[in-house]
Design an enzyme around this catalytic site. Sequence first.
Site, PDB file in Angstrom:
ATOM      1  N   ASP A  13       0.806  -1.228   0.000  1.00  0.00           N
ATOM      2  CA  ASP A  13       0.000   0.000   0.000  1.00  0.00           C
ATOM      3  C   ASP A  13       0.834   1.270   0.000  1.00  0.00           C
ATOM      4  O   ASP A  13       0.428   2.305   0.545  1.00  0.00           O
ATOM      5  CB  ASP A  13      -0.956   0.014   1.217  1.00  0.00           C
ATOM      6  CG  ASP A  13      -1.839  -1.218   1.250  1.00  0.00           C
ATOM      7  OD1 ASP A  13      -2.226  -1.681   0.167  1.00  0.00           O
ATOM      8  OD2 ASP A  13      -2.138  -1.706   2.355  1.00  0.00           O
ATOM      9  N   GLU A  14       1.991   1.222  -0.634  1.00  0.00           N
ATOM     10  CA  GLU A  14       2.888   2.382  -0.663  1.00  0.00           C
ATOM     11  C   GLU A  14       2.422   3.435  -1.657  1.00  0.00           C
ATOM     12  O   GLU A  14       2.979   4.548  -1.689  1.00  0.00           O
ATOM     13  CB  GLU A  14       4.324   1.936  -1.022  1.00  0.00           C
ATOM     14  CG  GLU A  14       4.995   1.029   0.001  1.00  0.00           C
ATOM     15  CD  GLU A  14       4.712  -0.454  -0.242  1.00  0.00           C
ATOM     16  OE1 GLU A  14       3.842  -0.753  -1.101  1.00  0.00           O
ATOM     17  OE2 GLU A  14       5.331  -1.304   0.401  1.00  0.00           O
ATOM     18  N   LYS A  16       1.620   2.277  -5.065  1.00  0.00           N
ATOM     19  CA  LYS A  16       2.137   1.760  -6.344  1.00  0.00           C
ATOM     20  C   LYS A  16       1.209   2.104  -7.511  1.00  0.00           C
ATOM     21  O   LYS A  16       1.671   2.545  -8.566  1.00  0.00           O
ATOM     22  CB  LYS A  16       2.299   0.223  -6.258  1.00  0.00           C
ATOM     23  CG  LYS A  16       3.316  -0.206  -5.199  1.00  0.00           C
ATOM     24  CD  LYS A  16       3.370  -1.713  -5.045  1.00  0.00           C
ATOM     25  CE  LYS A  16       2.165  -2.324  -4.405  1.00  0.00           C
ATOM     26  NZ  LYS A  16       1.974  -2.015  -2.985  1.00  0.00           N
ATOM     27  N   GLY A  40      -4.639  -4.223  -3.778  1.00  0.00           N
ATOM     28  CA  GLY A  40      -5.630  -3.164  -4.027  1.00  0.00           C
ATOM     29  C   GLY A  40      -4.864  -1.914  -4.399  1.00  0.00           C
ATOM     30  O   GLY A  40      -4.229  -1.309  -3.544  1.00  0.00           O
ATOM     31  N   HIS A  41      -4.875  -1.566  -5.685  1.00  0.00           N
ATOM     32  CA  HIS A  41      -4.097  -0.421  -6.167  1.00  0.00           C
ATOM     33  C   HIS A  41      -5.059   0.696  -6.562  1.00  0.00           C
ATOM     34  O   HIS A  41      -5.862   0.540  -7.479  1.00  0.00           O
ATOM     35  CB  HIS A  41      -3.224  -0.842  -7.353  1.00  0.00           C
ATOM     36  CG  HIS A  41      -2.186  -1.864  -6.983  1.00  0.00           C
ATOM     37  ND1 HIS A  41      -1.317  -2.417  -7.882  1.00  0.00           N
ATOM     38  CD2 HIS A  41      -1.885  -2.425  -5.785  1.00  0.00           C
ATOM     39  CE1 HIS A  41      -0.522  -3.279  -7.253  1.00  0.00           C
ATOM     40  NE2 HIS A  41      -0.854  -3.308  -5.983  1.00  0.00           N
ATOM     41  N   GLN A 224       1.751  -6.049  -3.301  1.00  0.00           N
ATOM     42  CA  GLN A 224       2.219  -6.209  -1.914  1.00  0.00           C
ATOM     43  C   GLN A 224       3.501  -5.386  -1.713  1.00  0.00           C
ATOM     44  O   GLN A 224       3.692  -4.413  -2.410  1.00  0.00           O
ATOM     45  CB  GLN A 224       2.430  -7.685  -1.560  1.00  0.00           C
ATOM     46  CG  GLN A 224       1.146  -8.510  -1.453  1.00  0.00           C
ATOM     47  CD  GLN A 224       0.570  -8.937  -2.783  1.00  0.00           C
ATOM     48  OE1 GLN A 224       1.228  -9.573  -3.572  1.00  0.00           O
ATOM     49  NE2 GLN A 224      -0.668  -8.591  -3.029  1.00  0.00           N
ATOM     50  N   THR A 301      -9.683  -4.839   1.758  1.00  0.00           N
ATOM     51  CA  THR A 301     -10.515  -5.386   2.835  1.00  0.00           C
ATOM     52  C   THR A 301     -11.154  -4.301   3.706  1.00  0.00           C
ATOM     53  O   THR A 301     -12.005  -4.626   4.536  1.00  0.00           O
ATOM     54  CB  THR A 301      -9.660  -6.276   3.753  1.00  0.00           C
ATOM     55  OG1 THR A 301      -8.580  -5.481   4.275  1.00  0.00           O
ATOM     56  CG2 THR A 301      -9.102  -7.472   3.008  1.00  0.00           C
ATOM     57  N   GLY A 409      -0.024  13.835  -2.796  1.00  0.00           N
ATOM     58  CA  GLY A 409      -1.490  13.763  -2.878  1.00  0.00           C
ATOM     59  C   GLY A 409      -1.879  12.573  -3.729  1.00  0.00           C
ATOM     60  O   GLY A 409      -1.061  12.055  -4.497  1.00  0.00           O
TER      61      GLY A 409
HETATM   62  P1  GDP Z   1      -0.909   0.425  -3.495  1.00  0.00           P
HETATM   63  O1  GDP Z   1      -1.491  -0.863  -3.034  1.00  0.00           O
HETATM   64  O2  GDP Z   1       0.563   0.494  -3.249  1.00  0.00           O
HETATM   65  O3  GDP Z   1      -1.267   0.789  -4.902  1.00  0.00           O
HETATM   66  O4  GDP Z   1      -1.545   1.549  -2.552  1.00  0.00           O
HETATM   67  P2  GDP Z   1      -3.090   1.661  -2.093  1.00  0.00           P
HETATM   68  O5  GDP Z   1      -3.881   2.149  -3.241  1.00  0.00           O
HETATM   69  O6  GDP Z   1      -3.532   0.421  -1.413  1.00  0.00           O
HETATM   70  O7  GDP Z   1      -2.966   2.735  -0.940  1.00  0.00           O
HETATM   71  C1  GDP Z   1      -2.419   3.983  -1.161  1.00  0.00           C
HETATM   72  C2  GDP Z   1      -3.483   5.042  -0.791  1.00  0.00           C
HETATM   73  O8  GDP Z   1      -2.873   6.290  -0.679  1.00  0.00           O
HETATM   74  C3  GDP Z   1      -4.565   5.201  -1.825  1.00  0.00           C
HETATM   75  O9  GDP Z   1      -5.749   5.578  -1.179  1.00  0.00           O
HETATM   76  C4  GDP Z   1      -4.043   6.345  -2.689  1.00  0.00           C
HETATM   77  O10 GDP Z   1      -5.082   7.057  -3.334  1.00  0.00           O
HETATM   78  C5  GDP Z   1      -3.378   7.195  -1.655  1.00  0.00           C
HETATM   79  N1  GDP Z   1      -2.207   7.961  -2.108  1.00  0.00           N
HETATM   80  C6  GDP Z   1      -1.229   7.613  -2.980  1.00  0.00           C
HETATM   81  N2  GDP Z   1      -0.262   8.542  -3.013  1.00  0.00           N
HETATM   82  C7  GDP Z   1      -0.649   9.497  -2.136  1.00  0.00           C
HETATM   83  C8  GDP Z   1      -0.054  10.715  -1.692  1.00  0.00           C
HETATM   84  O11 GDP Z   1       1.030  11.093  -2.079  1.00  0.00           O
HETATM   85  N3  GDP Z   1      -0.740  11.420  -0.747  1.00  0.00           N
HETATM   86  C9  GDP Z   1      -1.941  11.029  -0.251  1.00  0.00           C
HETATM   87  N4  GDP Z   1      -2.537  11.776   0.668  1.00  0.00           N
HETATM   88  N5  GDP Z   1      -2.534   9.890  -0.655  1.00  0.00           N
HETATM   89  C10 GDP Z   1      -1.879   9.144  -1.557  1.00  0.00           C
HETATM   90  P1  IMO Z   2      -1.028  -4.137  -2.253  1.00  0.00           P
HETATM   91  O1  IMO Z   2      -0.610  -4.654  -3.611  1.00  0.00           O
HETATM   92  C1  IMO Z   2      -1.015  -4.672   2.056  1.00  0.00           C
HETATM   93  C2  IMO Z   2      -1.075  -8.784   3.560  1.00  0.00           C
HETATM   94  C3  IMO Z   2      -2.320  -9.253   4.282  1.00  0.00           C
HETATM   95  C4  IMO Z   2      -1.722 -10.280   5.216  1.00  0.00           C
HETATM   96  C5  IMO Z   2      -0.632 -10.901   4.368  1.00  0.00           C
HETATM   97  C6  IMO Z   2      -1.036 -12.202   3.693  1.00  0.00           C
HETATM   98  O2  IMO Z   2      -2.322  -3.417  -2.269  1.00  0.00           O
HETATM   99  O3  IMO Z   2       0.083  -3.383  -1.609  1.00  0.00           O
HETATM  100  P2  IMO Z   2      -2.633 -12.858   1.678  1.00  0.00           P
HETATM  101  O4  IMO Z   2      -4.052 -12.472   1.379  1.00  0.00           O
HETATM  102  O5  IMO Z   2      -1.662 -12.491   0.632  1.00  0.00           O
HETATM  103  O6  IMO Z   2      -2.517 -14.297   2.090  1.00  0.00           O
HETATM  104  O7  IMO Z   2      -2.268 -12.010   3.006  1.00  0.00           O
HETATM  105  O8  IMO Z   2      -0.281  -9.955   3.384  1.00  0.00           O
HETATM  106  N1  IMO Z   2      -1.317  -8.240   2.198  1.00  0.00           N
HETATM  107  C7  IMO Z   2      -1.255  -6.946   1.888  1.00  0.00           C
HETATM  108  N2  IMO Z   2      -1.044  -5.873   2.685  1.00  0.00           N
HETATM  109  N3  IMO Z   2      -1.157  -4.524   0.733  1.00  0.00           N
HETATM  110  C8  IMO Z   2      -1.334  -5.585  -0.078  1.00  0.00           C
HETATM  111  O9  IMO Z   2      -1.327  -5.481  -1.431  1.00  0.00           O
HETATM  112  C9  IMO Z   2      -1.438  -6.871   0.503  1.00  0.00           C
HETATM  113  N4  IMO Z   2      -1.630  -8.114   0.025  1.00  0.00           N
HETATM  114  C10 IMO Z   2      -1.553  -8.943   1.061  1.00  0.00           C
HETATM  115  O10 IMO Z   2      -2.927  -8.194   4.969  1.00  0.00           O
HETATM  116  O11 IMO Z   2      -1.105  -9.639   6.306  1.00  0.00           O
HETATM  117 MG    MG Z   3      -2.988  -1.580  -1.748  1.00  0.00          MG
END
Ligand code: GDP
Ligand code: IMO
Ligand code: MG
Length: 420
Positions: A13-14, A16, A40-41, A224, A301, A409
């Site tokens: 969830d960085e 990506k 979840g991207h 991940q 989730t 953002g």
């Molecule tokens: P991913 O799994 O690495 O693609 O990241 P996620 O989508 O799960 O979580 C990142 C969250 O941070 C999402 O809600 C994005 O819309 C949000 N986001 C991404 N970059 C930034 C940022 O620079 N600032 C803020 N406030 N939100 C961001």
């Molecule tokens: P993105 O691509 C954050 C975590 C789960 C759990 C562990 C194992 O959005 O960054 P799994 O369902 O793979 O057996 O779960 O890994 N996990 C994530 N945490 N972002 C994800 O994907 C994740 N995908 C799995 O919460 O701790």
């Molecule tokens: Mg994510």
Amino acid sequence: MAVDVLLGLQWGDEGKGKIVDFLTSSYDIVCRFQGGPNAGHTLYQDGKKIVLHTIPSGIFHEKIVNVIGNGVVVNPVTLMQEIDELESRGVDVKSRLLICDRAHFILPTHRWLDAASERAKGSTKIGSTLRGIGPTYMDKTGRNGVRIGDMLFDNFQEKVNYLIEKHKTLLTIYDELPEFDLAQEMNAWNDAVARLRQYQIINAIYYLHDALKTGKRILAEGAQGSMLDIDFGTYPYVTSSNTVSAGVCNGLGIPPTVVNRVYGITKAYCTRVGSGPFPTELHDEIGEKIMKCGGEFGATTGRPRRCGWIDLVQLRYSCFINGVTDLIITKADVLNGFDMIKAATSYNVKGTKSTELPMYLDQEMIEPQYDNFEGWSQTSVDSIEENLEIYVSAISDYLTIPVKMISIGPGRDEVINFSN
Ligand code: GDP
Ligand code: IMO
Ligand code: MG
């Protein structure tokens, strides 16, 4: 050398999805190489949010081909839901998406097994997303899996039935089973498989090989994060695939010699969703403030994410495993207005200073040692505030890797880009 990699350096969830979407115009092809709908991207398209789980984050761009590689595990039901949402927004998924015939199917019973295993573990549960990821990769390495290309052969149903029967036997080891309507789940799964046949199922290994030969630029999109890697993460609290850059070769069928840049993404702080060790986690009001300001709830989730300070000991480890060439720091805006910001630069392990990650991060007392930084209030993408610059330079110096961009953002263009 035409394959660049973009991946998460922490526990996922960085940001990506957002960064891939931003970078995509420099590429011809975007590929997912591992994981499945546990990812979840989040992207914003015309101001509207969308969360992608299996489809690569280049899908909104007309000229980009998006490939689901052999290393990915696919649930046809959730894939079709994703496709429906994209098509309802006018995205021509059929022409832009290619699915590798070697990618493995997630069956309904993989999800049931995932749920049963987690329930049986009780307090030691992984905190899985319950998407069936672990059981599907177990069948892959156990040589029982059903692959996407199998649906084009006559014995497909036989293979599926065999695996379902095996899973039913495996489920009998559990005293108590989570509720699961198998008949209904199978109907939905079969319907989705029938629809999947209308999409482009290809031998992606040759497709990517030919693309490389003709000079196409490819971006491999990680899912991940490196600390969730099956080999290098906080085992057993990890996912079941290789999330690090080495996974790109296995997950797409490309040689390491063609990999060029490795973009490593970290948040300006750190989060984790699910169970497992997290040395810099904050259990106080600062952690809660980060969670609120950052909207830190799982994109798949909806679970609240655990929050803490950035951990440079952990990041250094992730950077050298991945061979990161460029750092990308996201969510710097979330720390706007904070008086003091901390970064862990070493661990105190049983009274001894260490800058190494031990095999277990929770078997002994690890006390992170912090450097303090003054806060910032960064709102412009045209110039960088002094305090944020000091913080980013300290990270870059510690990791000895240049920072390519800072995201401030969620929107596509909310990026300070140093490569311009
Ligand atoms: P991913 O799994 O690495 O693609 O990241 P996620 O989508 O799960 O979580 C990142 C969250 O941070 C999402 O809600 C994005 O819309 C949000 N986001 C991404 N970059 C930034 C940022 O620079 N600032 C803020 N406030 N939100 C961001
Ligand atoms: P993105 O691509 C954050 C975590 C789960 C759990 C562990 C194992 O959005 O960054 P799994 O369902 O793979 O057996 O779960 O890994 N996990 C994530 N945490 N972002 C994800 O994907 C994740 N995908 C799995 O919460 O701790
Ligand atoms: Mg994510």
